[in-house]
Design a protein around this motif. Structure first.
Motif, short mmCIF file in Angstrom:
data_model
loop_
_atom_site.label_atom_id
_atom_site.label_comp_id
_atom_site.label_asym_id
_atom_site.label_seq_id
_atom_site.Cartn_x
_atom_site.Cartn_y
_atom_site.Cartn_z
N GLY A 99 0.83 -1.20 0.00
CA GLY A 99 0.00 0.00 0.00
C GLY A 99 0.85 1.24 0.00
O GLY A 99 2.06 1.21 -0.27
N GLN A 100 0.24 2.37 0.33
CA GLN A 100 0.93 3.65 0.28
C GLN A 100 2.12 3.71 1.24
O GLN A 100 3.18 4.24 0.88
CB GLN A 100 -0.03 4.79 0.59
CG GLN A 100 -0.99 5.06 -0.54
CD GLN A 100 -1.91 6.22 -0.23
OE1 GLN A 100 -2.39 6.37 0.90
NE2 GLN A 100 -2.17 7.05 -1.22
N ALA A 101 1.98 3.18 2.44
CA ALA A 101 3.08 3.24 3.41
C ALA A 101 4.27 2.41 2.92
O ALA A 101 5.42 2.87 2.96
CB ALA A 101 2.62 2.74 4.78
N THR A 102 4.01 1.21 2.43
CA THR A 102 5.09 0.37 1.92
C THR A 102 5.73 1.00 0.69
O THR A 102 6.96 1.05 0.56
CB THR A 102 4.57 -1.04 1.58
OG1 THR A 102 4.02 -1.62 2.77
CG2 THR A 102 5.66 -1.94 1.04
N GLY A 103 4.90 1.53 -0.20
CA GLY A 103 5.43 2.20 -1.40
C GLY A 103 6.31 3.38 -1.05
O GLY A 103 7.38 3.56 -1.64
N GLN A 104 5.89 4.16 -0.08
CA GLN A 104 6.68 5.32 0.33
C GLN A 104 8.05 4.89 0.86
O GLN A 104 9.07 5.46 0.51
CB GLN A 104 5.93 6.13 1.38
CG GLN A 104 6.58 7.45 1.72
CD GLN A 104 6.50 8.45 0.58
OE1 GLN A 104 5.62 8.39 -0.26
NE2 GLN A 104 7.44 9.37 0.56
N VAL A 105 8.06 3.87 1.71
CA VAL A 105 9.31 3.37 2.29
C VAL A 105 10.23 2.84 1.19
O VAL A 105 11.43 3.14 1.17
CB VAL A 105 9.03 2.30 3.35
CG1 VAL A 105 10.28 1.52 3.72
CG2 VAL A 105 8.41 2.93 4.59
N VAL A 106 9.68 2.09 0.25
CA VAL A 106 10.49 1.52 -0.83
C VAL A 106 11.08 2.63 -1.71
O VAL A 106 12.27 2.62 -2.01
CB VAL A 106 9.64 0.53 -1.67
CG1 VAL A 106 10.32 0.20 -2.99
CG2 VAL A 106 9.37 -0.74 -0.87
N LEU A 107 10.25 3.58 -2.10
CA LEU A 107 10.74 4.65 -2.97
C LEU A 107 11.76 5.54 -2.26
O LEU A 107 12.75 5.95 -2.87
CB LEU A 107 9.56 5.48 -3.49
CG LEU A 107 8.61 4.73 -4.43
CD1 LEU A 107 7.42 5.61 -4.79
CD2 LEU A 107 9.31 4.24 -5.67
N THR A 125 10.47 4.74 -13.28
CA THR A 125 9.24 4.52 -14.04
C THR A 125 8.24 3.73 -13.20
O THR A 125 7.05 4.06 -13.19
CB THR A 125 9.55 3.77 -15.35
OG1 THR A 125 10.43 4.57 -16.13
CG2 THR A 125 8.28 3.50 -16.14
N CYS A 126 8.72 2.74 -12.49
CA CYS A 126 7.82 1.93 -11.66
C CYS A 126 7.19 2.76 -10.55
O CYS A 126 6.12 2.41 -10.06
CB CYS A 126 8.58 0.74 -11.08
SG CYS A 126 8.68 -0.66 -12.21
N GLY A 127 7.84 3.85 -10.16
CA GLY A 127 7.26 4.72 -9.14
C GLY A 127 5.90 5.26 -9.51
O GLY A 127 5.12 5.65 -8.64
N HIS A 128 5.58 5.25 -10.81
CA HIS A 128 4.28 5.73 -11.28
C HIS A 128 3.20 4.66 -11.20
O HIS A 128 2.04 4.95 -11.42
CB HIS A 128 4.39 6.21 -12.73
CG HIS A 128 5.28 7.39 -12.90
ND1 HIS A 128 4.88 8.67 -12.61
CD2 HIS A 128 6.57 7.47 -13.30
CE1 HIS A 128 5.88 9.50 -12.85
NE2 HIS A 128 6.92 8.80 -13.25
#
Length: 138
Positions: A99-107, A125-128
């Motif tokens: 989700g958003q929290a995991t995505g934020q940490v990864v990015l 690109t995957c960040g989109h």
């Protein structure tokens, strides 16, 4: 009048190309991207990007096939546990959902340590295609 319209449009296109070429444009988050996991509409591009991030950041070897299944869920959970334990980030719940929290940490992890990925352009690109609070790669 038509010539003026065409000249304006051409100037706008050239300005956009110049900005993109200079790298001055940053990506914007799409707050509408759904969580990736069971019970969500898992777009294959999004799942493939999650699988790419997992392989890059945890040195796993899951297939990047764009299908969400038990192997991807376990790998997300493992990455969340590792991030919570080793990366010094915001606490993550190891639930197997991206989700958003995991995505934020990864990015954020990739932005702070770009050498962790073999292809920064692909990571960017995957960040989109993955959920996050803000896109931190450009």
């Amino acid at each position: 009048m038509r010539l003026t319209h065409l000249l304006r449009r051409g100037a706008t296109v050239l300005a956009a190309i110049a900005l993109l070429g200079s790298g001055a444009v940053t990506a914007h988050a799409d707050p509408g991207l759904p969580t990736i996991g069971y019970g969500y509409p898992n777009r294959s591009t999004s799942v493939r990007c999650v699988q790419y991030y997992i392989n890059q950041l945890t040195h796993s070897h899951i297939m990047e096939d764009g299908r969400f299944g038990p192997e991807t869920e376990r790998a997300i959970r493992g990455m969340q546990e590792r991030a919570d334990r080793d990366w010094g980030t915001h606490p993550l719940k190891a639930d197997g959902y991206f989700g958003q929290a995991t995505g934020q940490v990864v990015l954020e992890r990739i932005k702070q340590n770009p050498w962790l990925v073999d292809d920064y352009r692909r990571a960017s690109t995957c960040g989109h295609f993955v959920p996050s609070y803000t896109v931190v790669l450009n």
